[in-house]
Design a protein around this motif. Structure first.
Motif, mmCIF file in Angstrom:
data_model
loop_
_atom_site.group_PDB
_atom_site.id
_atom_site.type_symbol
_atom_site.label_atom_id
_atom_site.label_comp_id
_atom_site.label_asym_id
_atom_site.label_seq_id
_atom_site.Cartn_x
_atom_site.Cartn_y
_atom_site.Cartn_z
ATOM 1 N N GLN A 196 0.804 -1.206 0.000
ATOM 2 C CA GLN A 196 0.000 0.000 0.000
ATOM 3 C C GLN A 196 0.849 1.273 0.000
ATOM 4 O O GLN A 196 0.488 2.281 -0.609
ATOM 5 C CB GLN A 196 -0.916 0.001 1.232
ATOM 6 C CG GLN A 196 -1.996 1.037 1.225
ATOM 7 C CD GLN A 196 -3.169 0.688 0.339
ATOM 8 O OE1 GLN A 196 -3.400 1.373 -0.639
ATOM 9 N NE2 GLN A 196 -3.894 -0.368 0.657
ATOM 10 N N ILE A 197 1.983 1.241 0.676
ATOM 11 C CA ILE A 197 2.871 2.411 0.722
ATOM 12 C C ILE A 197 3.320 2.777 -0.682
ATOM 13 O O ILE A 197 3.185 3.930 -1.126
ATOM 14 C CB ILE A 197 4.101 2.129 1.619
ATOM 15 C CG1 ILE A 197 3.681 2.019 3.079
ATOM 16 C CG2 ILE A 197 5.154 3.238 1.441
ATOM 17 C CD1 ILE A 197 4.804 1.590 4.010
ATOM 18 N N GLU A 198 3.866 1.800 -1.391
ATOM 19 C CA GLU A 198 4.373 2.060 -2.741
ATOM 20 C C GLU A 198 3.243 2.448 -3.683
ATOM 21 O O GLU A 198 3.423 3.308 -4.557
ATOM 22 C CB GLU A 198 5.102 0.827 -3.271
ATOM 23 C CG GLU A 198 6.462 0.564 -2.621
ATOM 24 C CD GLU A 198 6.358 0.093 -1.173
ATOM 25 O OE1 GLU A 198 7.317 0.324 -0.415
ATOM 26 O OE2 GLU A 198 5.323 -0.516 -0.803
ATOM 27 N N HIS A 199 2.078 1.824 -3.508
ATOM 28 C CA HIS A 199 0.939 2.186 -4.357
ATOM 29 C C HIS A 199 0.518 3.629 -4.127
ATOM 30 O O HIS A 199 0.206 4.348 -5.082
ATOM 31 C CB HIS A 199 -0.241 1.259 -4.081
ATOM 32 C CG HIS A 199 -1.511 1.731 -4.722
ATOM 33 N ND1 HIS A 199 -1.654 1.863 -6.090
ATOM 34 C CD2 HIS A 199 -2.693 2.153 -4.187
ATOM 35 C CE1 HIS A 199 -2.862 2.326 -6.367
ATOM 36 N NE2 HIS A 199 -3.511 2.521 -5.227
ATOM 37 N N HIS A 200 0.527 4.084 -2.893
ATOM 38 C CA HIS A 200 0.147 5.468 -2.607
ATOM 39 C C HIS A 200 1.194 6.461 -3.102
ATOM 40 O O HIS A 200 0.849 7.572 -3.503
ATOM 41 C CB HIS A 200 -0.107 5.650 -1.111
ATOM 42 C CG HIS A 200 -1.549 5.495 -0.745
ATOM 43 N ND1 HIS A 200 -2.358 6.559 -0.444
ATOM 44 C CD2 HIS A 200 -2.333 4.399 -0.659
ATOM 45 C CE1 HIS A 200 -3.582 6.133 -0.182
ATOM 46 N NE2 HIS A 200 -3.590 4.817 -0.304
ATOM 47 N N LEU A 201 2.427 6.072 -3.066
ATOM 48 C CA LEU A 201 3.485 6.959 -3.566
ATOM 49 C C LEU A 201 3.466 7.040 -5.089
ATOM 50 O O LEU A 201 3.708 8.097 -5.671
ATOM 51 C CB LEU A 201 4.858 6.463 -3.103
ATOM 52 C CG LEU A 201 5.167 6.610 -1.613
ATOM 53 C CD1 LEU A 201 6.484 5.926 -1.288
ATOM 54 C CD2 LEU A 201 5.208 8.082 -1.204
ATOM 55 N N PHE A 202 3.167 5.901 -5.730
ATOM 56 C CA PHE A 202 3.176 5.823 -7.195
ATOM 57 C C PHE A 202 1.859 5.201 -7.680
ATOM 58 O O PHE A 202 1.828 4.038 -8.094
ATOM 59 C CB PHE A 202 4.355 4.986 -7.675
ATOM 60 C CG PHE A 202 5.682 5.415 -7.139
ATOM 61 C CD1 PHE A 202 6.349 6.507 -7.678
ATOM 62 C CD2 PHE A 202 6.272 4.740 -6.073
ATOM 63 C CE1 PHE A 202 7.584 6.911 -7.183
ATOM 64 C CE2 PHE A 202 7.500 5.134 -5.564
ATOM 65 C CZ PHE A 202 8.158 6.230 -6.122
ATOM 66 N N PRO A 203 0.749 5.931 -7.639
ATOM 67 C CA PRO A 203 -0.571 5.353 -7.947
ATOM 68 C C PRO A 203 -0.706 4.781 -9.346
ATOM 69 O O PRO A 203 -1.512 3.865 -9.561
ATOM 70 C CB PRO A 203 -1.533 6.534 -7.768
ATOM 71 C CG PRO A 203 -0.773 7.590 -7.072
ATOM 72 C CD PRO A 203 0.665 7.336 -7.260
ATOM 73 N N THR A 204 0.064 5.306 -10.307
ATOM 74 C CA THR A 204 -0.067 4.820 -11.682
ATOM 75 C C THR A 204 0.885 3.658 -11.998
ATOM 76 O O THR A 204 0.895 3.159 -13.121
ATOM 77 C CB THR A 204 0.181 5.957 -12.693
ATOM 78 O OG1 THR A 204 1.500 6.485 -12.495
ATOM 79 C CG2 THR A 204 -0.835 7.080 -12.529
ATOM 80 N N MET A 205 1.663 3.235 -11.024
ATOM 81 C CA MET A 205 2.584 2.111 -11.246
ATOM 82 C C MET A 205 1.803 0.799 -11.248
ATOM 83 O O MET A 205 1.033 0.533 -10.330
ATOM 84 C CB MET A 205 3.662 2.069 -10.156
ATOM 85 C CG MET A 205 4.693 0.966 -10.354
ATOM 86 S SD MET A 205 5.971 0.940 -9.058
ATOM 87 C CE MET A 205 6.870 2.446 -9.466
ATOM 88 N N PRO A 206 1.963 -0.048 -12.273
ATOM 89 C CA PRO A 206 1.293 -1.361 -12.278
ATOM 90 C C PRO A 206 1.651 -2.136 -11.016
ATOM 91 O O PRO A 206 2.813 -2.181 -10.611
ATOM 92 C CB PRO A 206 1.862 -2.033 -13.530
ATOM 93 C CG PRO A 206 2.256 -0.902 -14.420
ATOM 94 C CD PRO A 206 2.751 0.171 -13.499
ATOM 95 N N ARG A 207 0.662 -2.756 -10.411
ATOM 96 C CA ARG A 207 0.858 -3.341 -9.082
ATOM 97 C C ARG A 207 1.855 -4.495 -9.048
ATOM 98 O O ARG A 207 2.446 -4.782 -7.999
ATOM 99 C CB ARG A 207 -0.473 -3.785 -8.507
ATOM 100 C CG ARG A 207 -1.253 -4.784 -9.318
ATOM 101 C CD ARG A 207 -2.588 -5.020 -8.620
ATOM 102 N NE ARG A 207 -3.581 -5.640 -9.454
ATOM 103 C CZ ARG A 207 -3.990 -6.893 -9.328
ATOM 104 N NH1 ARG A 207 -3.426 -7.676 -8.435
ATOM 105 N NH2 ARG A 207 -4.937 -7.363 -10.095
ATOM 106 N N HIS A 208 2.054 -5.143 -10.168
ATOM 107 C CA HIS A 208 3.011 -6.256 -10.167
ATOM 108 C C HIS A 208 4.449 -5.769 -10.052
ATOM 109 O O HIS A 208 5.364 -6.576 -9.870
ATOM 110 C CB HIS A 208 2.836 -7.115 -11.423
ATOM 111 C CG HIS A 208 2.903 -6.346 -12.710
ATOM 112 N ND1 HIS A 208 4.075 -5.911 -13.266
ATOM 113 C CD2 HIS A 208 1.914 -5.913 -13.542
ATOM 114 C CE1 HIS A 208 3.829 -5.266 -14.396
ATOM 115 N NE2 HIS A 208 2.516 -5.249 -14.580
#
Length: 444
Positions: A381-393
């Motif tokens: 969740q941390i990385e997703h919030h920092l980089f919302p457009t980054m593909p989750r894989h």
């Protein structure tokens, strides 16, 4: 504040410095303008046109929104034409500066370097194989669930509940896919992401892409911010954090015995969020805004379920099946998302840096094949919030570099086991409830 690497170009490279209006931060805060890369924009008349919604802009006025702007927009150049018409000057970088602001500026620069590193590592490039297989599992599980319903209906309860499990999994995993599409991280073209988003959340799930984005982007921009994050607006039913419970308690307010919320939470919000609250909110949102195109996609979902299940189960049987699927789907969604946010800091917007804001309001859950799958990689969740457009894989690949940046600035990077993250939902609700109870009874 927010001195970047010319992420948003000036109106014209030939404009002389003495022709650019220089503004100070006290003027920017007073007039509720927005700063992006030291350029100042008057967005007061742009709110209703903004794709993310008017409220999203209002939540960032008087602040430096550089990191938020870059994090949400895949193609900065594409929105440059809109920014040019809104630009009114530049901010004085050295005005109103103190030691904390200088540190904030340094962190901003380091975070932008981290983003460039991620771009250099191709971490914003989606895997066609990953998303194709993810979509394929939705189709397969949906067909298996439908087949089992046709084979037994209510005659064999074991088969029926296996079918329900398949349909619940379809909905939950479709939820993670629509989430990625809403963040424009599946396809290179924005239009393709938007179209596929409506197919998944509309035709497969029966909800609105427009409604989801309106809520979700506000959450991302100001996570756990009181009055700004819609995901924590539970004031009548639950109190979160340490600030709001004390405020409500001192005012002698409280609809419910919040000191017991750690118990009734699990029997109220999770079972009702998706089947009742989200469905009602979607209907109200689309009706008020006359979003007929969005309604059409939900109509496709309704027709699809009618054709798939009414011939076997009848109208009432199909409605019961849908509510049962929504019931378990809601528990899955709440469990997977709230363990990363509820136990974290809940406070009023302090206008901290983008990086620091995400780290104090978000935590991770350990990586494993099960954790990745069940949470749609939102265990990062941390990385997703920092980089919302980054593909989750790709989120796990940038995680070690995020940790290093946290170490440099003394910011805590929390990563928990799945069991600890689950228990922390209970613990944080208990703590907040006790704070309210003590303030309400003047015990401390």
């Amino acid at each position: 504040m927010g001195k970047g690497a010319n992420l948003v170009p000036n109106e014209s490279e030939n404009v002389e410095k003495n022709e650019v209006k220089i503004l100070k931060w006290n003027e920017i805060r007073k007039n509720k303008w927005i700063v992006i890369d030291n350029n100042v924009y008057d967005v007061s008349r742009f709110g209703k046109k903004h794709p993310g919604g008017e409220t999203l802009l209002k939540n960032n006025v008087g602040q430096d929104a550089t990191d938020a702007f870059i994090s949400f927009h895949k193609d900065v150049k594409k929105v440059e034409k809109y920014l040019k018409t809104l630009k009114i000057g530049r901010v004085v970088p050295e005005s109103d500066v103190n030691q904390n602001e200088e540190r904030k500026d340094e962190l901003h620069k380091d975070f932008q370097q981290l983003r460039k590193m991620a771009e250099g590592m191709d971490l914003f490039k989606p895997s066609a194989w990953f998303y194709s297989l993810h979509f394929l599992q939705l189709i397969v599980l949906d067909l298996i669930g439908t087949y089992l319903i046709y084979q037994s209906g209510y005659q064999n309860w074991l088969t029926y509940f296996i079918a329900v499990a398949c349909l619940v999994t379809t909905q939950a995993q479709a939820g993670w896919l629509q989430h990625d599409l809403g963040h424009l991280s599946v396809f290179k073209l924005t239009k393709m992401n938007h179209f596929a988003h409506r197919v998944v959340i509309g035709a497969i799930m029966g909800f609105s892409a427009d409604w989801w984005n309106s809520r979700h982007f506000k959450h991302h921009a100001k996570p756990n911010a009181i009055k700004k994050d819609p995901d924590i607006r539970f004031s009548y039913f639950f109190l979160l954090g340490k600030i709001l419970p004390k405020e409500i308690g001192k005012k002698k307010k409280g609809w419910l015995p919040y000191n017991l919320q750690q118990f009734y939470f699990f029997f109220t919000l999770p079972p009702f969020l998706i089947p009742i609250l989200s469905a009602a909110e979607t209907a109200i949102y689309l009706t008020r805004r006359k979003k007929f195109y969005e309604m059409m996609w939900i109509g496709i979902f309704s027709i699809r379920w009618y054709l798939m299940f009414v011939p076997m189960l009848g109208i009432y049987g199909t409605i019961k099946l849908l509510l049962l699927v929504r019931f378990f789907q809601s528990y899955w969604f709440i469990w997977s998302t709230q363990m990363s946010h509820l136990p974290m800091e809940v406070d009023y917007d302090k206008d901290l840096s983008w990086f620091r804001t995400q780290l104090i309001t978000t935590c991770n859950v350990e990586k494993s094949a099960f954790n990745d799958w069940v949470s749609g990689h939102l265990n990062f969740q941390i990385e997703h919030h920092l980089f919302p457009t980054m593909p989750r894989h790709n989120l796990y690949k940038i995680a070690p570099h995020v940790k290093k940046l946290c170490e440099k600035y003394g910011i805590e990077y929390q990563c928990k086991t799945m069991s600890q993250a689950t228990f922390d939902i209970y613990n944080c609700l208990k703590e907040s409830g006790e704070i309210w109870y003590e303030a309400y009874n003047n015990m401390g």
